[in-house]
Design a protein around this motif. Structure first.
Motif, PDB file in Angstrom:
ATOM      1  N   VAL A 252       0.836  -1.205   0.000  1.00 39.48           N
ATOM      2  CA  VAL A 252       0.000   0.000   0.000  1.00 39.48           C
ATOM      3  C   VAL A 252       0.866   1.250   0.000  1.00 39.48           C
ATOM      4  N   SER A 262      -4.694   3.220  -2.672  1.00 40.22           N
ATOM      5  CA  SER A 262      -5.425   2.092  -2.096  1.00 40.22           C
ATOM      6  C   SER A 262      -6.536   2.601  -1.196  1.00 40.22           C
ATOM      7  N   LEU A 269     -10.450  -4.192  -0.951  1.00 39.30           N
ATOM      8  CA  LEU A 269      -9.349  -3.269  -1.225  1.00 39.30           C
ATOM      9  C   LEU A 269      -9.457  -2.835  -2.683  1.00 39.30           C
ATOM     10  N   LEU A 271      -7.815  -0.603  -5.749  1.00 41.32           N
ATOM     11  CA  LEU A 271      -6.599   0.031  -6.258  1.00 41.32           C
ATOM     12  C   LEU A 271      -6.962   0.921  -7.440  1.00 41.32           C
TER      13      LEU A 271
END
Length: 412
Positions: A252, A262, A269, A271
């Motif tokens: 991260v 992130s 999660l 991205l």
């Protein structure tokens, strides 16, 4: 299987479900074997974890763990305390070249019975399980954290636990802390202060409980790379926690320097590629996270930036000598790269050779780390099915985000 990997789709937008961490799974499988009232959920479907589980529940005299280095280390300790059981622990040709002496000598200090079947210091090894009452042991701390974790995992079953002294600089501290945290979860008392780790014996079985394995952060690293190399991208991964036991969650922070943001929401999660990011050469000390070095250097090549990575001494005793393998394969792609015993330096370039065949050296991370370059140039990944060691669904998941792959031997 040799795969041609490429994509013309540079706008990624997909959600991927990744199975449990191999590192957590293998630790918990060993603890489950010691304390059977533990139940596990979201375990890894990797070859390494399947080999580990098979060895733990089987009764064979010869236990072959193939390429599974973690299983070799953890099972060496497990069988040493498995009273009345005698096994020969062996593996692939590469496994017989990977040192085990540091761990064996530590177990011998405790009173274990282990002998070498062939070359001293290397598998195969013969282990006669017995009751161990000694508790004080020292071990070099700068070789592999898996040796340390192997000792810590069996400690609750030892009559007097373990007082482990770590000699020298400690490698991959997050993996040691992961092991201790998992011990704590089942009620084991531990202490890590300075260079000494103490683990108390567990005199009663832990309470009946189900432990859910977090998804694998090492596997997530390839999506960080994909997002960094795409023109625009949003990729969501499940199931991940912001406060993770896994050292590779450092991705991260590290990938912020390569234009990836992130965001955590629940167990998801997400991205995202940053627009108009100002790329610069990077310098990272990966002493705590050496497994993501391959991913990072390939990302840097694809971005046209340089990098200097240190803390990589453990990479030389992995599935292959990863530093040398990176030097050879990146040079094929036109990179100016140099390596030492513990570092890697890549010079920035905007030219990547096309239609290169990447050899994987029976190393799953070589295959997966180079795959994201298919966003930039078509490449062939030799022996692509080696990914099953840690992430069997990898190629299917890449197809979901638009990659084109075909089983192909050459570009002609």
């Amino acid at each position: 299987m040799n795969l041609l990997v490429q994509t013309s789709q540079l706008d990624l937008n997909e959600q991927i479900a990744i199975t449990g961490s191999k590192s957590e799974t293998n630790r918990l499988l060993l603890l489950q074997a010691l304390f059977p009232n533990i139940t596990l959920a979201n375990t890894s479907n990797s070859d390494d974890s399947e080999v580990m589980q098979k060895a733990l529940v089987g009764n064979d005299e010869i236990v072959d763990i193939h390429h599974a280095g973690t299983a070799m280390r953890f099972l060496t300790a497990y069988f040493a305390v498995n009273e009345g059981r005698e096994v020969v622990l062996t593996g692939s040709q590469r496994m017989t070249e990977r040192p085990i002496k540091v761990l064996v000598e530590a177990l011998l200090q405790l009173g274990a019975q282990i002998t070498y079947e062939k070359e001293e210091g290397y598998p195969p090894i013969r282990i006669k399980g017995q009751k161990i009452t000694a508790s004080k042991v020292s071990i070099p701390a700068n070789v592999s954290s898996q040796y340390i974790s192997a000792l810590l995992l069996i400690a609750p079953k030892l009559e007097n636990g373990i007082e482990l002294t770590l000699v020298g600089e400690i490698t991959s501290v997050p993996y040691i802390k992961m092991t201790l945290a998992l011990l704590n979860e089942i009620g084991v008392e531990t202490n890590f202060e300075g260079n000494t780790i103490t683990v108390k014996p567990l005199t009663t079985n832990p309470k009946q409980q189900t432990l859910t394995v977090e998804s694998d952060w090492s596997s997530a690293s390839y999506y960080f790379s994909l997002v960094a190399l795409a023109e625009t991208a949003t990729v969501s991964l499940t199931s991940y926690k912001e406060s993770s036991l896994q050292g590779d969650s450092a991705l991260v922070e590290l990938y912020k320097e390569m234009g990836v943001t992130s965001h955590f929401e629940g167990n998801k999660l997400t991205l995202t590629k940053q627009e108009n990011f100002d790329y610069k050469d990077i310098r990272f000390d990966l002493n705590n996270t050496p497994d993501i070095a391959q991913t990072i250097v390939v990302t840097c090549l694809g971005l046209g930036i340089g990098c200097h990575l240190t803390g990589l001494h453990t990479l030389k005793i992995k599935e292959t000598d990863r530093l040398e393998a990176l030097r050879i394969e990146l040079t094929k792609l036109g990179a100016n790269i140099s390596v030492t015993n513990d570092s890697l330096t890549l010079v920035a370039t905007n030219n990547i050779n096309r239609e290169v065949r990447i050899d994987t050296y029976n190393d799953h991370r070589m295959a997966m780390a180079f795959a994201p370059l298919g966003l930039k140039v078509p490449i062939i990944i030799n022996n692509a099915d080696v990914v099953s060691k840690s992430y069997p669904d990898f190629w299917d998941d890449l197809k979901k985000i638009g990659f084109f792959m075909v089983n192909k031997w050459s570009f002609t």
